[in-house]
Design an enzyme around this catalytic site. Structure first.
Site: not given
Length: 208
Positions: A11-14, A16-18, A61, A85, A147
């Protein structure tokens, strides 16, 4: 000939929406500074496994996460839209609380009224992984950067889990991964899930 290759679903990194708990879907949100640091740290670990190929979603991302591993290994990232995603329709950009308030029943079932069906997501992710495996040699390793929901659906599909058991597999954290290996009788089995470190020594029990 029985399958001998392995697949890491990363899975991708963090973003802002996360951190804001917003449904991202196919909205093209970039990694934040924490996410880039996560990707570089995870890439340093995954490079030690000597992957043979890297494929990634073309959303930034995931693509930028994959690029961190490419920089460590010298491999070229192949982008596949099949790894995007899940499309979230009118849920994209909304917070978890907002979705729960407006669509309580649909949210409980993760059934987005104008979004993509989870079964369809699993099918397209599995197809993308099969395409990626075509460039991996016998006993080789494919890394798939994608994702959370898409990978979960794809793994469920590859393991042959029925839709009613989709939640048996827990979610993936940012920059965590799952490892799939072949079953002796054909098909796939889950060797690791939601991992963020490498075992110092892989010791299998008698029940392999």
């Amino acid at each position: 000939m029985p399958e001998t290759r392995r697949v890491i679903c990363w899975r991708h990194g963090q973003t802002a929406w996360n951190t804001e708990k917003r449904f991202q879907g196919q909205t093209d949100i970039p990694l934040n500074d924490t996410g880039m640091a996560q990707a570089r740290s995870a890439a340093a670990l995954l490079a030690r496994l000597r992957p043979d190929a890297i494929i990634a979603s073309d959303l930034r991302r995931a693509a930028d996460t994959a690029d961190c591993l490419a920089a460590r290994t010298g491999l070229t990232v192949e982008h596949d839209k099949g790894l995007r995603e899940r499309y979230g329709g009118s849920w994209e950009g909304l917070t978890t609380a907002e979705i729960h308030e407006r669509w309580p029943e649909e949210n409980a079932r993760m059934a987005i009224p104008d979004g993509e069906d989870l079964q369809a997501v699993g099918e397209r992710v599995q197809e993308a992984i099969v395409r990626g495996l075509a460039s991996v040699p016998e006993n080789g390793l494919l890394v798939v950067a994608s994702h959370g929901a898409a990978l979960r659906a794809g793994i469920n599909r590859m393991l042959g889990l029925p839709p009613e058991l989709r939640q048996a597999l827990g979610p993936l954290g940012n920059c965590s991964w799952s490892l799939l290996g072949p079953l002796r009788i054909g098909g796939w089995r889950l060797l690791e899930h939601n991992a963020a470190s490498l075992p110092e020594e892989r010791i299998l029990s008698d029940d392999r």
